[in-house]
Write a protein that holds these residues in place. Structure first.
Motif, PDB file in Angstrom:
ATOM      1  N   GLY A 174     -11.506   2.622   6.600  1.00 52.66           N
ATOM      2  CA  GLY A 174     -10.939   3.454   7.638  1.00 52.66           C
ATOM      3  C   GLY A 174      -9.374   3.185   7.982  1.00 52.66           C
ATOM      4  O   GLY A 174      -8.885   4.353   7.920  1.00 52.66           O
ATOM      5  N   LEU A 175      -8.960   2.147   7.565  1.00 59.84           N
ATOM      6  CA  LEU A 175      -7.360   2.131   7.924  1.00 59.84           C
ATOM      7  C   LEU A 175      -6.850   3.098   6.528  1.00 59.84           C
ATOM      8  O   LEU A 175      -5.989   3.806   6.852  1.00 59.84           O
ATOM      9  CB  LEU A 175      -7.133   0.610   7.471  1.00 59.84           C
ATOM     10  CG  LEU A 175      -7.065  -0.280   8.575  1.00 59.84           C
ATOM     11  CD1 LEU A 175      -6.784  -1.709   8.209  1.00 59.84           C
ATOM     12  CD2 LEU A 175      -6.126   0.363   9.932  1.00 59.84           C
ATOM     13  N   ILE A 176      -7.345   2.844   5.425  1.00 64.10           N
ATOM     14  CA  ILE A 176      -6.940   3.671   4.255  1.00 64.10           C
ATOM     15  C   ILE A 176      -6.883   5.144   4.501  1.00 64.10           C
ATOM     16  O   ILE A 176      -6.147   6.118   4.355  1.00 64.10           O
ATOM     17  CB  ILE A 176      -7.373   3.293   3.008  1.00 64.10           C
ATOM     18  CG1 ILE A 176      -6.842   2.016   2.712  1.00 64.10           C
ATOM     19  CG2 ILE A 176      -7.189   4.193   1.961  1.00 64.10           C
ATOM     20  CD1 ILE A 176      -7.825   1.411   1.599  1.00 64.10           C
ATOM     21  N   LEU A 177      -8.136   5.592   4.931  1.00 63.48           N
ATOM     22  CA  LEU A 177      -8.417   7.070   5.332  1.00 63.48           C
ATOM     23  C   LEU A 177      -7.420   7.467   6.494  1.00 63.48           C
ATOM     24  O   LEU A 177      -6.967   8.514   6.347  1.00 63.48           O
ATOM     25  CB  LEU A 177      -9.693   7.202   5.355  1.00 63.48           C
ATOM     26  CG  LEU A 177     -10.692   7.008   4.302  1.00 63.48           C
ATOM     27  CD1 LEU A 177     -12.176   7.361   4.631  1.00 63.48           C
ATOM     28  CD2 LEU A 177     -10.388   8.179   3.261  1.00 63.48           C
ATOM     29  N   GLY A 178      -7.619   6.723   7.517  1.00 59.42           N
ATOM     30  CA  GLY A 178      -6.652   7.085   8.577  1.00 59.42           C
ATOM     31  C   GLY A 178      -5.346   7.196   8.353  1.00 59.42           C
ATOM     32  O   GLY A 178      -4.614   8.058   8.660  1.00 59.42           O
ATOM     33  N   LEU A 224      -8.438  -0.647  12.813  1.00 60.98           N
ATOM     34  CA  LEU A 224      -7.528  -2.100  12.979  1.00 60.98           C
ATOM     35  C   LEU A 224      -8.225  -2.988  13.880  1.00 60.98           C
ATOM     36  O   LEU A 224      -8.335  -4.091  13.627  1.00 60.98           O
ATOM     37  CB  LEU A 224      -6.521  -1.399  13.574  1.00 60.98           C
ATOM     38  CG  LEU A 224      -5.149  -2.860  13.745  1.00 60.98           C
ATOM     39  CD1 LEU A 224      -4.897  -3.376  12.315  1.00 60.98           C
ATOM     40  CD2 LEU A 224      -4.046  -2.360  14.367  1.00 60.98           C
ATOM     41  N   LEU A 225      -8.809  -2.403  15.154  1.00 64.57           N
ATOM     42  CA  LEU A 225      -9.697  -3.209  15.764  1.00 64.57           C
ATOM     43  C   LEU A 225     -10.908  -4.036  15.072  1.00 64.57           C
ATOM     44  O   LEU A 225     -10.936  -5.128  15.286  1.00 64.57           O
ATOM     45  CB  LEU A 225     -10.192  -2.654  16.995  1.00 64.57           C
ATOM     46  CG  LEU A 225     -10.989  -3.227  18.256  1.00 64.57           C
ATOM     47  CD1 LEU A 225     -10.180  -4.237  18.716  1.00 64.57           C
ATOM     48  CD2 LEU A 225     -11.538  -2.302  19.064  1.00 64.57           C
ATOM     49  N   ALA A 226     -11.490  -3.372  14.263  1.00 65.35           N
ATOM     50  CA  ALA A 226     -12.721  -3.844  13.458  1.00 65.35           C
ATOM     51  C   ALA A 226     -12.099  -4.796  12.574  1.00 65.35           C
ATOM     52  O   ALA A 226     -13.017  -5.963  12.521  1.00 65.35           O
ATOM     53  CB  ALA A 226     -13.480  -2.579  12.843  1.00 65.35           C
ATOM     54  N   VAL A 227     -11.048  -4.569  11.973  1.00 61.57           N
ATOM     55  CA  VAL A 227     -10.528  -5.662  10.904  1.00 61.57           C
ATOM     56  C   VAL A 227     -10.235  -6.789  11.512  1.00 61.57           C
ATOM     57  O   VAL A 227     -10.348  -7.853  11.170  1.00 61.57           O
ATOM     58  CB  VAL A 227      -9.432  -4.993  10.279  1.00 61.57           C
ATOM     59  CG1 VAL A 227      -8.628  -6.164   9.377  1.00 61.57           C
ATOM     60  CG2 VAL A 227      -9.812  -3.836   9.119  1.00 61.57           C
ATOM     61  N   LEU A 228      -9.416  -6.690  13.034  1.00 62.00           N
ATOM     62  CA  LEU A 228      -8.924  -7.872  13.461  1.00 62.00           C
ATOM     63  C   LEU A 228     -10.357  -8.683  14.102  1.00 62.00           C
ATOM     64  O   LEU A 228     -10.061  -9.866  13.879  1.00 62.00           O
ATOM     65  CB  LEU A 228      -7.960  -7.460  14.749  1.00 62.00           C
ATOM     66  CG  LEU A 228      -6.717  -6.811  14.139  1.00 62.00           C
ATOM     67  CD1 LEU A 228      -5.847  -6.475  15.441  1.00 62.00           C
ATOM     68  CD2 LEU A 228      -6.000  -8.121  13.455  1.00 62.00           C
ATOM     69  N   VAL A 229     -11.262  -8.015  14.497  1.00 66.16           N
ATOM     70  CA  VAL A 229     -12.424  -8.654  15.154  1.00 66.16           C
ATOM     71  C   VAL A 229     -13.113  -9.244  14.033  1.00 66.16           C
ATOM     72  O   VAL A 229     -13.558 -10.663  14.110  1.00 66.16           O
ATOM     73  CB  VAL A 229     -13.304  -7.672  15.908  1.00 66.16           C
ATOM     74  CG1 VAL A 229     -14.592  -8.512  16.057  1.00 66.16           C
ATOM     75  CG2 VAL A 229     -12.828  -7.206  17.224  1.00 66.16           C
ATOM     76  N   ALA A 230     -13.314  -8.832  13.018  1.00 64.93           N
ATOM     77  CA  ALA A 230     -13.860  -9.511  11.508  1.00 64.93           C
ATOM     78  C   ALA A 230     -13.060 -10.617  10.977  1.00 64.93           C
ATOM     79  O   ALA A 230     -13.642 -11.804  10.975  1.00 64.93           O
ATOM     80  CB  ALA A 230     -14.004  -8.450  10.530  1.00 64.93           C
ATOM     81  N   ILE A 231     -11.940 -10.543  11.329  1.00 67.27           N
ATOM     82  CA  ILE A 231     -11.042 -11.864  10.807  1.00 67.27           C
ATOM     83  C   ILE A 231     -11.215 -12.871  11.612  1.00 67.27           C
ATOM     84  O   ILE A 231     -11.398 -14.004  11.346  1.00 67.27           O
ATOM     85  CB  ILE A 231      -9.570 -11.372  10.399  1.00 67.27           C
ATOM     86  CG1 ILE A 231      -9.368 -10.432   9.288  1.00 67.27           C
ATOM     87  CG2 ILE A 231      -8.845 -12.580  10.539  1.00 67.27           C
ATOM     88  CD1 ILE A 231      -8.036  -9.843   9.231  1.00 67.27           C
ATOM     89  N   ALA A 232     -11.096 -12.436  13.087  1.00 68.41           N
ATOM     90  CA  ALA A 232     -11.302 -13.444  14.160  1.00 68.41           C
ATOM     91  C   ALA A 232     -12.696 -14.215  14.204  1.00 68.41           C
ATOM     92  O   ALA A 232     -12.844 -15.306  14.383  1.00 68.41           O
ATOM     93  CB  ALA A 232     -11.196 -12.795  15.505  1.00 68.41           C
ATOM     94  N   VAL A 251     -19.609  -6.541   6.140  1.00 72.11           N
ATOM     95  CA  VAL A 251     -19.358  -4.965   5.883  1.00 72.11           C
ATOM     96  C   VAL A 251     -18.561  -4.430   6.800  1.00 72.11           C
ATOM     97  O   VAL A 251     -18.114  -3.299   6.296  1.00 72.11           O
ATOM     98  CB  VAL A 251     -21.210  -4.509   6.290  1.00 72.11           C
ATOM     99  CG1 VAL A 251     -21.044  -3.095   6.076  1.00 72.11           C
ATOM    100  CG2 VAL A 251     -22.028  -5.187   5.201  1.00 72.11           C
ATOM    101  N   GLY A 252     -18.513  -4.815   8.037  1.00 68.85           N
ATOM    102  CA  GLY A 252     -17.635  -4.180   8.879  1.00 68.85           C
ATOM    103  C   GLY A 252     -16.270  -4.241   8.584  1.00 68.85           C
ATOM    104  O   GLY A 252     -15.225  -3.483   8.712  1.00 68.85           O
TER     105      GLY A 252
END
Length: 95
Positions: free
Chosen positions: A26-30, A56-64, A18-19
């Motif tokens: 959030g990236l798109i809206l940003g 971006l931080l949320a996406v990177l943490v989710a991928i990691a 979900v994150g």
């Protein structure tokens, strides 16, 4: 709003997918907000940049997190250890 929710979801690990989705939104809206701040008289460039960073931080943490879980599940010894620990806990609960 999406940015903070995305980061919280990712950090709870259970809601990491979900994150990830919220982070992408959030990236798109940003990016849209950053583009809008180029117009004369429109403020909020700092807020848009902050939102982009959090997303971006949320996406990177989710991928990691996804990479870590995938690596763990592909490691047969780690899965066997986890199953053994779960079985030990079940045995302790029965006594």
């Amino acid at each position: 709003m999406f940015r903070v929710a995305a980061l919280v979801c990712v950090l709870t690990a259970v809601f990491a997918p979900v994150g990830l989705v919220l982070g992408i939104i959030g990236l798109i809206l940003g990016l849209v907000a950053l583009r809008m701040t180029r117009r004369p008289g429109v403020t909020g460039r700092g807020v848009a940049i902050g939102g982009l960073v959090l997303s971006l931080l949320a996406v990177l943490v989710a991928i990691a997190f996804a990479a870590g879980v995938t690596t763990f599940l592909n490691n047969e010894k780690a899965v066997d250890r986890l199953e053994h620990q779960v079985q030990d806990l079940r045995d302790k609960l029965r006594h």
